[in-house]
Design an enzyme around this catalytic site. Structure first.
Site, PDB file in Angstrom:
ATOM      1  CG  LEU A   1       0.504  -4.034  -3.249  1.00  0.00           C
ATOM      2  CD1 LEU A   1      -0.671  -4.578  -4.055  1.00  0.00           C
ATOM      3  CD2 LEU A   1       1.420  -5.161  -2.813  1.00  0.00           C
ATOM      4  CG  ASP A   2       7.077  -2.139  -5.737  1.00  0.00           C
ATOM      5  OD1 ASP A   2       7.186  -1.383  -4.763  1.00  0.00           O
ATOM      6  OD2 ASP A   2       7.828  -3.113  -5.946  1.00  0.00           O
ATOM      7  NE  ARG A   3       2.761   4.369 -12.425  1.00  0.00           N
ATOM      8  CZ  ARG A   3       3.202   5.240 -13.335  1.00  0.00           C
ATOM      9  NH1 ARG A   3       4.434   5.692 -13.268  1.00  0.00           N
ATOM     10  NH2 ARG A   3       2.420   5.673 -14.289  1.00  0.00           N
TER      11      ARG A   3
ATOM     12  CB  THR B   1       3.013  -4.909  -7.695  1.00  0.00           C
ATOM     13  OG1 THR B   1       4.422  -4.987  -7.919  1.00  0.00           O
ATOM     14  CG2 THR B   1       2.540  -6.214  -7.097  1.00  0.00           C
TER      15      THR B   1
END
Length: 400
Positions: free
Chosen positions: A224-226, A228
């Site tokens: 997951l993106d940082r 998110t």
């Protein structure tokens, strides 16, 4: 003294040399036939038992004792046949000794690089040599090696866990995997272990000792993106890791995200099919609720359920901003307004076939509620709108 009667037992001190002595003697027919028993002292930290073959034509002797690495055990041992000349490169020795397990030089070299092969009790590499009469052993992991020390970098909530896989909740603002570059690690806040890869060691229980293919640490199967938050799937065994990776590759993992976006999204549901970096990218979406705001989205906010059908970098963020015309709240990279609480995007549901369950069994389904800040933002902005907005001369509500 070596026993000659089949009923005799040989008591040896619990050392690796004792096991080697037994294997050497059994291979040369120095122990009693047709059965031979070797008993090691029970106080040994390397408790083992060896049963020699009764046929000298097949001198392979199987044994089981702790390997040279933490969590490993020797699962197979054999005396290198006399036909192998001294000084033979190890890949050739391995293939000649056990062609069933190692039919190719590539497979033999791979096992050597991983430290799975022992010669006379010591780990060896591809450049090593051996010859007839040497003891060749194979070791494999039988228990997990992750036993972190110290304090966890931050607490991690576990949504689901069994002996082979787990689902954890990633907080917003934390890297899934720390960047490789040192400068980027510092900027991402991961220079001191502040990443999910480091933190899950402390949150998850290792699989039981003796579990086949137990990993030396739990592996995160996707990212997951940082900014998110949400559910992350982890594997504890090699079998689970391969099964989950195959499911992601074949797009058999159902994922749902929640997002609060700026602006009006036309319609109640639909599908976005817009390539990213010339690669297919598809996302299904559904409107959950709409609200008003004095400062965000031109007066409108929308909560969406997002279902990615492909997995591209920033796919949901780009589809919302570039196709739906409604960037996610807090996504400054793609034009989203700032509400002061980070990115309003979270993974809330995962469903997939469990890698350890038989085909046709019920799938693994894990779901959590959207972060509380989503509801608070929508309620707060709606209340401010109703309290502070006033109608214009035509009776239409206008912003103050």
């Amino acid at each position: 003294h070596l026993p000659k009667a089949p009923s005799e037992e040989l008591l040896l001190p619990p050392t690796k040399f004792s096991a080697m002595l037994v294997l050497f003697a059994a291979a040369r027919g120095l122990l009693a036939t047709p059965t031979r028993h070797v008993v090691f002292a029970a106080t040994s930290p390397r408790r083992a038992s060896a049963l020699a073959s009764s046929e000298l034509a097949a001198p392979a002797v199987r044994a089981l004792y702790n390997g040279t690495r933490l969590g490993h055990a020797v699962t197979f041992e054999v005396v290198v046949p006399p036909s192998v000349a001294p000084g033979t490169p190890l890949p050739e020795v391995v293939m000649a000794t056990d062609p069933g397990r190692f039919p190719t030089a590539s497979r033999a070299r791979k096992a050597l690089r991983r430290g799975c092969v022992l010669i006379n009790g010591a780990e060896v590499r591809c450049i090593s040599t051996a010859g007839g009469g040497d003891l060749l052993a194979l070791q494999a992991r039988v228990s997990p090696g992750f036993s972190p020390r110290g304090k966890p970098p931050f607490p991690v909530e576990v949504a689901y866990e069994d002996e082979s896989i787990a689902v954890v909740l990633k907080p917003a603002g934390v890297c899934t995997h720390p960047p490789a570059d040192g400068e980027n690690r510092r900027r991402a806040g991961a220079s001191h272990g502040n990443s999910m890869r480091s933190a899950i060691h402390y949150a998850l229980q290792p699989p039981p000792a003796g579990t086949p293919g137990a990993l030396y640490r739990p592996h995160i199967c996707h990212r997951l993106d940082r900014p998110t938050s949400g559910l992350l799937l982890c594997a504890k065994t090699r079998h689970a890791l391969l099964g989950v990776s195959s499911a992601f590759r074949d797009r058999e993992v159902h994922k749902q995200y929640r997002a609060v976006v700026c602006g009006i999204v036309e319609g109640d549901e639909g599908e976005v099919d817009s390539p990213i970096m010339r690669r297919e990218s598809r996302t299904r979406w559904r409107v959950l609720r709409r609200g008003r705001s004095l400062q965000l989205g031109g007066g409108h906010l929308t909560e969406l359920a997002l279902f990615p059908l492909t997995g591209r970098t920033h796919q949901l963020r780009r589809h919302c901003a570039e196709v739906l015309g409604a960037p996610i709240v807090g996504d400054s990279k793609y034009g989203g307004g700032d509400a002061g609480s980070g990115l309003y995007l979270s993974a809330v549901e995962l469903r997939l076939a469990h890698p350890d369950r038989p085909p046709g069994a019920p799938p693994l389904h894990v779901a959590v509620e959207a972060p509380a800040k989503f509801g608070r933002l929508l309620a707060h902005e709606q209340q401010r709108w109703e309290r502070l907005a006033e109608p214009d001369g035509d009776g239409v509500v206008a912003e103050c």
